[in-house]
Enzyme design. Structure first.
Site, PDB file in Angstrom:
ATOM      1  N   GLU A 258       0.923  -1.148  -0.139  1.00 28.38           N
ATOM      2  CA  GLU A 258      -0.070   0.088   0.027  1.00 28.38           C
ATOM      3  C   GLU A 258       0.885   1.286  -0.093  1.00 28.38           C
ATOM      4  O   GLU A 258       1.564   1.519   1.151  1.00 28.38           O
ATOM      5  CB  GLU A 258      -0.676   0.109   1.302  1.00 28.38           C
ATOM      6  CG  GLU A 258      -1.752  -0.987   1.316  1.00 28.38           C
ATOM      7  CD  GLU A 258      -3.031  -1.092   0.438  1.00 28.38           C
ATOM      8  OE1 GLU A 258      -3.203  -0.057   0.001  1.00 28.38           O
ATOM      9  OE2 GLU A 258      -3.576  -2.106   0.206  1.00 28.38           O
ATOM     10  N   CYS A 297      -2.775   8.801   3.122  1.00 29.95           N
ATOM     11  CA  CYS A 297      -2.631   8.168   1.937  1.00 29.95           C
ATOM     12  C   CYS A 297      -3.687   8.401   1.089  1.00 29.95           C
ATOM     13  O   CYS A 297      -3.664   8.688  -0.393  1.00 29.95           O
ATOM     14  CB  CYS A 297      -2.352   7.028   1.942  1.00 29.95           C
ATOM     15  SG  CYS A 297      -3.779   6.008   2.828  1.00 29.95           S
TER      16      CYS A 297
HETATM   17  P1  NAP Z   1       8.153   5.117   4.791  1.00 29.67           P
HETATM   18  O1  NAP Z   1       9.219   5.908   5.167  1.00 29.67           O
HETATM   19  O2  NAP Z   1       8.133   4.375   3.413  1.00 29.67           O
HETATM   20  O3  NAP Z   1       8.178   3.790   5.948  1.00 29.67           O
HETATM   21  C1  NAP Z   1       7.027   3.000   6.173  1.00 29.67           C
HETATM   22  C2  NAP Z   1       7.302   1.945   6.875  1.00 29.67           C
HETATM   23  O4  NAP Z   1       8.537   1.024   6.287  1.00 29.67           O
HETATM   24  C3  NAP Z   1       7.923   2.433   8.297  1.00 29.67           C
HETATM   25  O5  NAP Z   1       7.530   1.499   9.111  1.00 29.67           O
HETATM   26  C4  NAP Z   1       9.397   2.373   8.005  1.00 29.67           C
HETATM   27  O6  NAP Z   1      10.181   2.199   9.297  1.00 29.67           O
HETATM   28  C5  NAP Z   1       9.608   0.970   7.305  1.00 29.67           C
HETATM   29  N1  NAP Z   1      10.915   0.841   6.363  1.00 29.67           N
HETATM   30  C6  NAP Z   1      11.625   1.886   6.104  1.00 29.67           C
HETATM   31  N2  NAP Z   1      12.682   1.384   5.312  1.00 29.67           N
HETATM   32  C7  NAP Z   1      12.630   0.034   5.301  1.00 29.67           C
HETATM   33  C8  NAP Z   1      13.172  -1.174   5.162  1.00 29.67           C
HETATM   34  N3  NAP Z   1      14.452  -1.016   4.183  1.00 29.67           N
HETATM   35  N4  NAP Z   1      12.936  -2.267   5.185  1.00 29.67           N
HETATM   36  C9  NAP Z   1      11.724  -2.649   5.921  1.00 29.67           C
HETATM   37  N5  NAP Z   1      11.134  -1.495   6.301  1.00 29.67           N
HETATM   38  C10 NAP Z   1      11.255  -0.198   6.264  1.00 29.67           C
HETATM   39  O7  NAP Z   1       6.797   5.596   4.904  1.00 29.67           O
HETATM   40  P2  NAP Z   1       6.198   6.784   5.916  1.00 29.67           P
HETATM   41  O8  NAP Z   1       7.144   8.184   5.676  1.00 29.67           O
HETATM   42  O9  NAP Z   1       6.074   6.155   7.139  1.00 29.67           O
HETATM   43  O10 NAP Z   1       4.665   6.883   5.661  1.00 29.67           O
HETATM   44  C11 NAP Z   1       4.414   8.017   4.630  1.00 29.67           C
HETATM   45  C12 NAP Z   1       3.968   7.303   3.317  1.00 29.67           C
HETATM   46  O11 NAP Z   1       3.024   6.052   3.383  1.00 29.67           O
HETATM   47  C13 NAP Z   1       3.357   8.131   2.144  1.00 29.67           C
HETATM   48  O12 NAP Z   1       3.975   8.078   0.992  1.00 29.67           O
HETATM   49  C14 NAP Z   1       1.906   7.823   2.359  1.00 29.67           C
HETATM   50  O13 NAP Z   1       1.248   7.972   1.055  1.00 29.67           O
HETATM   51  C15 NAP Z   1       2.124   6.209   2.310  1.00 29.67           C
HETATM   52  N6  NAP Z   1       0.849   5.566   2.919  1.00 29.67           N
HETATM   53  C16 NAP Z   1       0.092   4.822   2.303  1.00 29.67           C
HETATM   54  C17 NAP Z   1      -0.956   4.184   2.658  1.00 29.67           C
HETATM   55  C18 NAP Z   1      -1.868   3.177   1.936  1.00 29.67           C
HETATM   56  O14 NAP Z   1      -2.720   2.916   2.412  1.00 29.67           O
HETATM   57  N7  NAP Z   1      -1.835   3.239   0.666  1.00 29.67           N
HETATM   58  C19 NAP Z   1      -1.497   4.745   4.128  1.00 29.67           C
HETATM   59  C20 NAP Z   1      -0.728   5.446   4.625  1.00 29.67           C
HETATM   60  C21 NAP Z   1       0.576   5.910   4.176  1.00 29.67           C
HETATM   61  P3  NAP Z   1      10.719   3.488   9.981  1.00 29.67           P
HETATM   62  O15 NAP Z   1       9.634   4.333  10.303  1.00 29.67           O
HETATM   63  O16 NAP Z   1      11.434   2.847  11.166  1.00 29.67           O
HETATM   64  O17 NAP Z   1      11.558   4.205   9.115  1.00 29.67           O
END
Ligand code: NAP
Length: 513
Positions: A258, A297
């Site tokens: 997602e 999102c």
């Molecule tokens: P993110 O930086 O991609 O992080 C998401 C999750 O992935 C966090 O728990 C992060 O951990 C983890 N992560 C990061 N690098 C990783 C790796 N190499 N291996 C495994 N896990 C890893 O996103 P965010 O800043 O938290 O959230 C914002 C984004 O999420 C926006 O782009 C938004 O559109 C999207 N979003 C989408 C939805 C949907 O349903 N489609 C819903 C909500 C949000 P850490 O936090 O510890 O770095």
């Protein structure tokens, strides 16, 4: 001294080593807590979940798992006020934002408890469709069934919905019969950790059915095997890294993504400014831009308006946005708080700079009237051409949206929306059935969901951003290509579909619902 968050692994609360990542109050910039996963044995924790939690959940019927979800919903709801305070302090949520997150979590758990009631009695696997005659006589039959996978449901969530994001995945996986391993987004993990403690303290789930990791993911994916499922929510950049991991490429674990989305709202040319659907459009678009400071999102990022109406719509939206009081989310009058932290603010400023290269700022911009805190004022831009490339390319994860002109033609609107490369939700506002149908069908291949606003439902509309447990959530292309929720559909990711073939009496007696 700030709090050190803990993980719940292999049936015990444990603390990672080192200083960890600081978690802040984005209004005051005070450090509230830290989170570290350093030195934790994630391989052992996954094995514990797989070997202890899995068999325990699989031994339960749908009715028993549903009852557990209902009890979890009630246990979390009991702590609603405390959780709201954590959302205000650690995520910059207003009370309304925090309630939206927490009630979304408990509501989804309760909905899945309800769905369990219509699932087969006395068992924990599903039938998919009816039995099919395979031989020349009815003796030889086939039936598709869904059985729980014998692995762990690893849930990696984004920072913006620490409660809802965690429990919507949990509801599907637990009802399907898989143990969950939750890793929340670090910046807002205080609320997630509190919920984890509520779950553990409640004793509702069997041993091993729930694990929780704060801090970075570390080597988690290195221990993911062929029966495991990873449901990821986050940015498309992180999704790209995950997709290439050996857990999926070599070991065949399942991955559901997602990711981000440039959701569009389209106003139809038939809409007059005194129509109920016009008010609905203004109300919903301004809310979808500013709720949770635009860190949703499903937030509206692109607003397509017929060229002849764009001036008037711009003025009306600026007026609606100006009514949103921005400030300290602890203040009851405040309608929009800060972004989650300084790094999110920096990334919004970077995105805004790109948008400003093709669009005029109608309100907001990069200046903040506050002397501290990660505040971003609601920002509406107007591009002069519908195909202004950066507007369709970059997700600016804050209260920012851009007005784009188009001719009023449904086909043209669908093409412009498709320039976003795939969205979680696209919305349209129209009372013209033919136009609305043409656009909905044009949007559908590019959208996980199409939300159709109309005057007749202007008072009932829930807003395009609301994710409902009974409807699927997810979108094609840049939105990740994944699918969550949608009642039984959301459970299928956690279950193996198997075609069982054999003698009619056994097939119908044991496998057909
Ligand atoms: P993110 O930086 O991609 O992080 C998401 C999750 O992935 C966090 O728990 C992060 O951990 C983890 N992560 C990061 N690098 C990783 C790796 N190499 N291996 C495994 N896990 C890893 O996103 P965010 O800043 O938290 O959230 C914002 C984004 O999420 C926006 O782009 C938004 O559109 C999207 N979003 C989408 C939805 C949907 O349903 N489609 C819903 C909500 C949000 P850490 O936090 O510890 O770095």
């Amino acid at each position: 001294m700030s709090q050190q968050l803990q993980s719940y692994l292999s049936g015990a609360w444990v603390t990672g080593s080192g200083a960890g990542t600081p978690l802040v109050n984005p209004t005051t910039e005070e450090t509230l807590a830290s989170a570290s996963s350093e030195g934790l044995d994630l391989g052992a924790a996954l094995a514990h979940a797989r070997e202890t939690g899995g068999p325990a959940l699989r031994a339960m019927t749908f009715a028993e798992r549903g009852a557990a979800l209902k009890a979890l919903s009630a246990a979390i709801h009991e702590h609603r006020e405390e959780l709201i305070e954590l959302g205000i302090a650690n995520a910059g949520n207003t009370r309304g934002d925090a309630k939206f997150d927490i009630d979304g979590a408990t509501g989804t758990l309760a909905a899945y408890a309800h769905f369990a009631k219509s699932m087969p009695e006395g068992r924990g696997y599903l039938s998919d469709g009816a039995a099919i005659q395979l031989g020349r006589t009815p003796h030889f039959q086939g039936q598709h069934v869904y059985v729980p996978r014998h692995g762990v449901a690893v849930h990696i969530n984004a920072f913006n919905f620490p409660a809802w994001g965690m429990m919507e995945k949990a509801a599907c996986a637990l009802l399907a019969g898989m143990p969950i391993f939750e890793k929340p987004g670090t910046p807002t993990a205080m609320m997630a950790e509190r919920i984890a403690r509520i779950i553990v303290d409640s004793g509702i789930l069997p041993e091993g059915a729930f694990s929780f990791l704060v801090g970075g993911a570390g080597d988690l994916l290195d221990h993911v095997g062929p029966q495991d499922c990873v449901a990821f929510t986050g940015s498309s950049g992180t999704a790209r890294i995950l997709r290439a991991h050996a857990a999926f490429v070599e070991r065949g674990a399942r991955l559901n993504v997602e990711a981000d989305s440039l959701n569009a709202a389209v106003l139809a040319p038939d809409v007059e400014d005194d129509a109920d659907v016009y008010d609905m459009f203004l109300r919903e678009v301004s809310r979808e831009m500013t709720q949770k400071a635009g860190q949703k999102c499903t937030a509206v990022r692109r607003i397509l308006v017929p060229e002849a109406m764009i001036g008037e719509v711009g003025e009306a939206l600026v007026e609606a946005i100006a009514r949103v009081k921005v400030g300290d989310p602890a203040d009851k009058e405040t309608r929009m708080g800060p972004l989650t932290n300084a790094s999110q603010l920096a990334s919004v400023h970077e995105g805004l700079e790109k948008l400003e290269s093709v669009a005029e700022v109608l309100c907001g911009g990069r200046e903040s009237p506050f002397d501290k805190g990660a505040f971003q004022m609601p920002t509406l831009l107007r591009a002069s051409a519908g195909d202004a490339a950066p507007v369709h390319a970059d997700e600016v994860f804050g209260p920012v949206a851009t007005l784009l002109p188009y001719s009023g033609d449904a086909g043209e609107a669908a093409c412009l929306v498709a320039m976003g490369g795939g969205s979680l939700v696209s919305s349209l506002y129209s009372d013209d059935r033919a136009w609305a149908t043409e656009l909905a069908l044009g949007l559908a291949p590019w959208s996980g969901r199409v939300y159709m606003g109309a005057s007749k439902i202007s008072e009932h509309g829930m807003g395009s951003g609301l994710v409902l447990p009974s409807m699927t959530h997810g979108g094609p292309g840049r939105a990740g290509g994944g699918e969550e929720l949608g009642a039984e559909r959301g459970m299928q990711f956690y279950m193996q579909r198997c075609a069982v073939q054999g003698f009619k009496t056994i097939i119908e007696g044991s496998f057909t619902a």
